[in-house]
Design an enzyme around this catalytic site. Structure first.
Site, short mmCIF file in Angstrom:
data_model
loop_
_atom_site.label_atom_id
_atom_site.label_comp_id
_atom_site.label_asym_id
_atom_site.label_seq_id
_atom_site.Cartn_x
_atom_site.Cartn_y
_atom_site.Cartn_z
CB CYS A 64 -0.76 -0.16 1.20
SG CYS A 64 -1.95 1.43 1.59
CB CYS A 79 -11.65 11.94 5.36
SG CYS A 79 -11.62 11.98 3.77
CB CYS A 97 -8.22 10.29 7.31
SG CYS A 97 -6.82 9.61 6.42
N1 SAH Z 1 -7.61 9.51 -0.44
C1 SAH Z 1 -8.04 8.31 -1.00
C2 SAH Z 1 -6.85 7.05 -0.61
C3 SAH Z 1 -6.40 7.19 0.88
S1 SAH Z 1 -7.31 6.68 2.17
C4 SAH Z 1 -9.35 7.81 -0.46
O1 SAH Z 1 -9.86 8.58 0.28
O2 SAH Z 1 -9.81 6.80 -0.71
C5 SAH Z 1 -7.50 4.83 2.21
C6 SAH Z 1 -8.86 4.46 2.78
O3 SAH Z 1 -8.76 4.37 4.00
C7 SAH Z 1 -9.96 5.36 2.36
O4 SAH Z 1 -10.87 4.41 2.12
C8 SAH Z 1 -10.13 6.01 3.54
O5 SAH Z 1 -11.35 6.81 3.94
C9 SAH Z 1 -9.66 5.01 4.82
N2 SAH Z 1 -9.47 5.47 5.94
C10 SAH Z 1 -8.72 6.59 6.53
N3 SAH Z 1 -8.53 6.50 7.80
C11 SAH Z 1 -9.42 5.68 8.24
C12 SAH Z 1 -9.55 5.05 9.66
N4 SAH Z 1 -9.00 5.86 10.70
N5 SAH Z 1 -10.50 4.03 9.66
C13 SAH Z 1 -10.78 3.36 8.77
N6 SAH Z 1 -10.55 3.85 7.38
C14 SAH Z 1 -9.89 4.77 7.20
#
Ligand code: SAH
Length: 360
Positions: A112, A123, A126
């Site tokens: 990854c 988000c 995140c």
């Molecule tokens: N920006 C892209 C890729 C990076 S995040 C995206 O948003 O898809 C990769 C994945 O992890 C995304 O689905 C994101 O929403 C999720 N993610 C991020 N933080 C997280 C968390 N604390 N718990 C679960 N999933 C999370």
């Protein structure tokens, strides 16, 4: 070749074989040299020109003058005692840090990778976005995450997921070049079907990607089934409605024939009710989407709580009743700074603590 071309050093690992052939030819080098150098970079995974022993010393020296060579330095590695997952923290040539994760599955190894230093999507759940956005990664900097992990594990990578820090469609051109180099038959030759790109849902980016007609998998981080709820979790939902997103997904499927995956992080009391599962089924069904259910990984800066195991199973059962495939993602490497962006944040934090102590 113009004077400008001669003075700006090119990032050689981001060049296609054809570009390298043309560039070396313009500098008076024999055409087969390009293939040799390309092979050293993308097959033998050399860490610098000095390793390219079938080139003359003079050519190696010249290459140093003509090109920059991106090679990431490993700062820290954490290995999970639970499942062998390894997290790598890499230093980029400009000193910035990125993290990559290596996961061992029965069907092959997966890496990854990050697509940006930090993220500007915001988000709420995140960790990658908490310190904002620094810059986008070059194709070579995305590639070398895969190469560095391969060098260190000594094992072939079979799947690459662009799901680390950053929003890949916010770095579109570099992402595309990265995918083309990664899947090039003269390089690591990873099949397009083994590459997944995850997006928070930038509609014009999805439409543009559809028209590239790649065979990669597109994952959409959906996480909520109403615009109102999605806006609470993801600022990008202010820009694009779920209806617009679904249109873009349909277009992607029509153009590429590839089914989209929905990513859905379950947050207790926020998006994990039976009604949510119903609405999610209704969105997934017409597109034949697969759903990945991920119990949200709590980060200490926010008070989101994971849905408990029963709730997650119930959610999945509801999808199944509606004939939607939902996989509960095993949490890999729970014991090693679980969520995206936490290793980098933890490291930067500890360095700042150290500096603070040194000053005191
Ligand atoms: N920006 C892209 C890729 C990076 S995040 C995206 O948003 O898809 C990769 C994945 O992890 C995304 O689905 C994101 O929403 C999720 N993610 C991020 N933080 C997280 C968390 N604390 N718990 C679960 N999933 C999370």
């Amino acid at each position: 070749m113009t004077d400008m071309d001669r003075t700006v050093k090119k990032d050689i690992k981001s060049m296609t074989l054809t570009e390298l052939q043309e560039d070396l030819a313009a500098r008076g080098e024999k055409p087969f040299r390009a293939k040799q150098i390309y092979d050293w970079m993308h097959v033998k995974l050399a860490e610098g020109f000095e390793e390219m022993t079938n080139l003359s010393k003079v050519l190696r020296k010249n290459c140093e003058l003509w090109y920059t060579y991106t090679s990431l330095k490993t700062v820290r590695v954490q290995e999970s005692r639970l499942d062998g997952t390894r997290k790598f923290l890499f230093r980029l040539p400009d000193g910035n840090l990125v993290e990559s994760v290596w996961m061992k599955y029965r069907h092959g190894n997966s890496v990854c990778i990050s697509s940006q230093v930090g993220c500007r999507m915001g988000c709420r759940f995140c960790a990658s976005t908490l310190d904002g956005w620094e810059r986008s990664l070059l194709p070579s900097e995305m590639l070398d995450q895969v190469y560095a992990v391969t060098r260190q594990t000594g094992e072939r990578v079979s799947n690459v997921v662009v799901m680390g820090t950053g929003e890949p469609l916010d770095n579109y051109d570099n992402l595309l070049r990265f995918i083309r180099l990664l899947t090039d038959e003269n390089g690591l030759n990873i099949s397009q079907r083994s590459v997944t790109v995850s997006t928070c849902g930038i509609v014009p980016g999805i439409r543009r990607l559809a028209e590239e007609h790649l065979q990669i998998t597109l994952a959409l981080s959906l996480h909520a089934v109403t615009d109102e709820k999605r806006r609470e979790l993801m600022p990008i939902a202010e820009r694009y409605s779920i209806a617009e997103l679904m249109d873009a997904c349909r277009y992607y499927f029509e153009q590429t024939g590839r089914r989209i995956t929905f990513e859905y992080s379950l947050v207790a009391g926020v998006n994990d009710s039976p009604e949510d599962a119903e609405l999610l089924s209704a969105l997934a069904r017409p597109l034949g989407c697969h759903v990945n259910l991920i119990p949200v990984n709590p980060i200490k800066e926010r008070d989101y709580v994971q849905s408990d195991a029963g709730r997650v199973r119930g959610f999945q059962n509801k999808l199944e009743k509606n004939k939607i495939n939902g996989t509960i993602r095993r949490e890999m490497g729970r014991d090693i700074d679980g969520a995206c962006g936490q290793l980098r944040r933890g490291y930067i934090g500890s360095q700042q603590d150290l500096e603070g102590e040194e000053r005191a």
